[in-house]
Each structure stands twice: as structure tokens, then as C-alpha cells.
Design a protein around this motif. Structure first.
Motif, PDB file in Angstrom:
ATOM      1  N   GLY A 280       0.804  -1.213   0.000  1.00 11.57           N
ATOM      2  CA  GLY A 280       0.000   0.000   0.000  1.00 11.57           C
ATOM      3  C   GLY A 280       0.840   1.266   0.000  1.00 11.57           C
ATOM      4  N   MET A 281       2.159   1.106   0.162  1.00  8.97           N
ATOM      5  CA  MET A 281       3.056   2.263   0.178  1.00  8.97           C
ATOM      6  C   MET A 281       3.797   2.418  -1.150  1.00  8.97           C
ATOM      7  SD  MET A 281       2.548   3.554   3.096  1.00  8.97           S
ATOM      8  CE  MET A 281       3.877   4.741   3.258  1.00  8.97           C
ATOM      9  N   ALA A 282       3.470   1.572  -2.116  1.00  6.01           N
ATOM     10  CA  ALA A 282       4.182   1.627  -3.402  1.00  6.01           C
ATOM     11  C   ALA A 282       3.987   3.002  -4.050  1.00  6.01           C
ATOM     12  CB  ALA A 282       3.657   0.533  -4.329  1.00  6.01           C
ATOM     13  N   GLN A 283       5.063   3.542  -4.587  1.00  2.50           N
ATOM     14  CA  GLN A 283       4.990   4.847  -5.272  1.00  2.50           C
ATOM     15  C   GLN A 283       4.193   4.706  -6.557  1.00  2.50           C
ATOM     16  OE1 GLN A 283       6.175   7.899  -4.342  1.00  2.50           O
ATOM     17  NE2 GLN A 283       6.568   6.875  -2.390  1.00  2.50           N
ATOM     18  N   ASP A 284       4.449   3.581  -7.229  1.00  2.00           N
ATOM     19  CA  ASP A 284       3.844   3.353  -8.538  1.00  2.00           C
ATOM     20  C   ASP A 284       2.870   2.177  -8.400  1.00  2.00           C
ATOM     21  OD1 ASP A 284       3.264   2.684 -11.128  1.00  2.00           O
ATOM     22  OD2 ASP A 284       5.333   2.877 -11.863  1.00  2.00           O
ATOM     23  N   THR A 285       1.605   2.482  -8.186  1.00  2.00           N
ATOM     24  CA  THR A 285       0.650   1.396  -7.919  1.00  2.00           C
ATOM     25  C   THR A 285       0.400   0.537  -9.163  1.00  2.00           C
ATOM     26  OG1 THR A 285      -1.098   3.034  -8.183  1.00  2.00           O
ATOM     27  CG2 THR A 285      -0.635   2.303  -5.950  1.00  2.00           C
TER      28      THR A 285
END
Ligand code: GLP
Length: 236
Positions: free
Chosen positions: A104-109
Motif C-alpha cells: 500500500g506504500m508503493a509509489q507506482d501502484t
């Protein structure tokens, strides 16, 4: 579809846990698709018990979870990673490195989603996918929409989902407004699907999802096309 009505939450949990335990017994290195929400908690308690009693062994099991809130770290006690650690993984002999939850913290979802789907594919797909159902018919966080989305993707949560899930947060303003969820592709490719629902308030949506038309406005209705679907429902 097999629709099983049981008398209470305990029975629902025990029955669903038996099915998952059978899967682990038959294929010790199986891939379990797991779910969060209040409904599966009793199933996880049963599985912990079975693991403690030596009935099932998680040492070769891999798990992939359905979804995660965007913006919550794994350490946040409202994150689904935290939920899974707390309700299952910390209490069984699963290798945590083989437990996957979308980041859920990914920069690029978009990249996170593509990587998540690639991982599931590389694992050979999901052997059994456990699902709950939202009051609006969502599975994972696939909200009602004008089309079904196949890939793992970012979603904006519906107001009704935010309200329903606010019971787990200090205030409604703390509920994240978006999430990343497995899409219908990985869910429908699972060899078996096991959906559990509990409570009178779920009756109407179950009727729509499993006895009404297949439509993206009721996301769970797509499961009618799955050829190995078990639904276990307890009204009480
Ligand atoms: C959340 C989860 C779903 C879950 C649903 C229902 O929105 N993302 O996977 O099925 O809640 O939760 P409950 O079982 O608490 O009713």
C-alpha cells in the motif's frame, strides 16, 4: 456453485477452515488466497488450532492476500498486512517470506499491481481463494463499476465501504480513501473459490450476487461463472 447455509458463525468458520485444511493436506505447497475483514477471523482461529494440534502444516504454504489500503505501512495496526500477521501468520508455522500482501506504500501502484499479478502467475496461480463480501457486493476491494477489472489495480473506495470499514478506525476521517486490490483475473483463475458471509445484513447482497444477473454493478456476481465455487452463509 455450492451454497451452504449454516446455523451460526462458529459453524461457518469451522466448515470453511475444514475446506482450507483439506487443501493444505492434499497439497502442502499450495497457494492460499487470503482475505481480511471481520468474517474470516474465526476461520483463522480454527486454522491456528489445527496447526497447533499438528493437523495441518504451513511450512510449505505460500499465501497471497487480496488487497491493502493505500498509504498504510505494514506496521500500521489498520493495515491488512498487520491484520494478517496478527490474526494468522504470527501464530502458525508459515514462512513469512512466502506471505504476500499488496504494498500500500508503493509509489507506482500500476507497477505494484503488474508485479503482484506476475508473482501470482509465477507461483502457478491460486489453489483456493478465500473471500468475504462487502455490503455493496465488493470482493477484495473491487467496487461496483461499469466494467470488471482483470488486473491488480488501485481503486477509490465507495462511500458505503468507507462507512462500513470505519468501525475499525478511530474516526471515519482516518479510513483511507483508496486501496490496491487483486482484480477479477487472479480471483477467477483460482482453482477453487470459497466465499464466506455472516449476518442478516448480508442476505440481500448474497441474493443479488448469486441468484441475480451477472453485472459489474454487483462485483461478486462474476463468481457465478466460476466452476468450483462454495459459498458458506450464516444468517446469525
Ligand atoms: C473489506 C475487505 C473485503 C471484505 C469486506 C467485508 O472491505 N476489503 O475483502 O470482504 O471488507 O468485510 P466483513 O467481513 O468485515 O463484513
Amino acid at each position: 456453485m455450492k451454497f451452504i447455509k449454516v446455523n451460526n458463525y462458529e459453524e461457518m468458520s469451522a466448515k470453511a477452515a475444514e475446506i482450507i485444511a483439506a487443501q493444505i493436506t492434499l497439497k502442502p505447497n499450495c497457494v492460499l488466497g487470503l482475505a481480511t475483514g471481520s468474517t474470516p477471523v474465526g476461520i483463522y482461529k480454527n486454522l491456528i488450532e489445527k496447526n497447533k494440534n499438528g493437523v495441518i502444516d504451513f511450512s510449505e504454504v505460500t499465501s497471497v492476500n487480496l488487497d491493502e489500503y493505500i498509504g498504510l505501512t505494514p506496521e500500521n495496526d489498520q493495515s491488512y498486512r498487520y491484520f494478517m500477521n496478527n490474526n494468522l501468520f504470527n501464530h502458525v508455522n508459515i514462512n513469512k517470506e512466502k506471505t504476500f500482501v499488496p504494498n500500500g506504500m508503493a509509489q507506482d501502484t500500476a507497477k505494484e499491481g503488474a508485479d503482484y499479478d506476475a508473482r501470482i502467475k509465477a507461483l502457478g496461480g491460486i489453489d483456493i481463494q478465500l473471500l468475504g463480501i462487502g455490503l455493496d457486493g465488493h470482493i477484495g476491494f473491487n467496487e461496483p463499476d461499469s466494467c470488471f477489472t482483470k488486473e491488480t489495480h488501485e481503486v477509490k473506495l465507495d462511500e458505503s465501504t468507507i462507512v462500513a470499514n470505519s468501525r475499525f478506525f478511530a474516526s471515519i476521517d482516518d479510513v483511507p480513501k483508496s486501496a490496491i486490490t487483486m482484480g477479477m483475473g487472479s480471483i477467477m483463475s483460482a482453482k477453487k473459490v470459497l466465499l464466506v458471509a455472516n449476518g442478516e445484513n448480508k442476505r440481500e447482497i448474497l441474493e443479488k450476487a448469486f441468484f441475480g444477473p451477472i453485472t459489474p454493478e454487483v462485483p461478486a456476481s462474476i463468481l457465478q461463472l466460476h466452476n468450483d465455487l462454495v459459498v458458506i452463509y450464516s444468517e446469525k
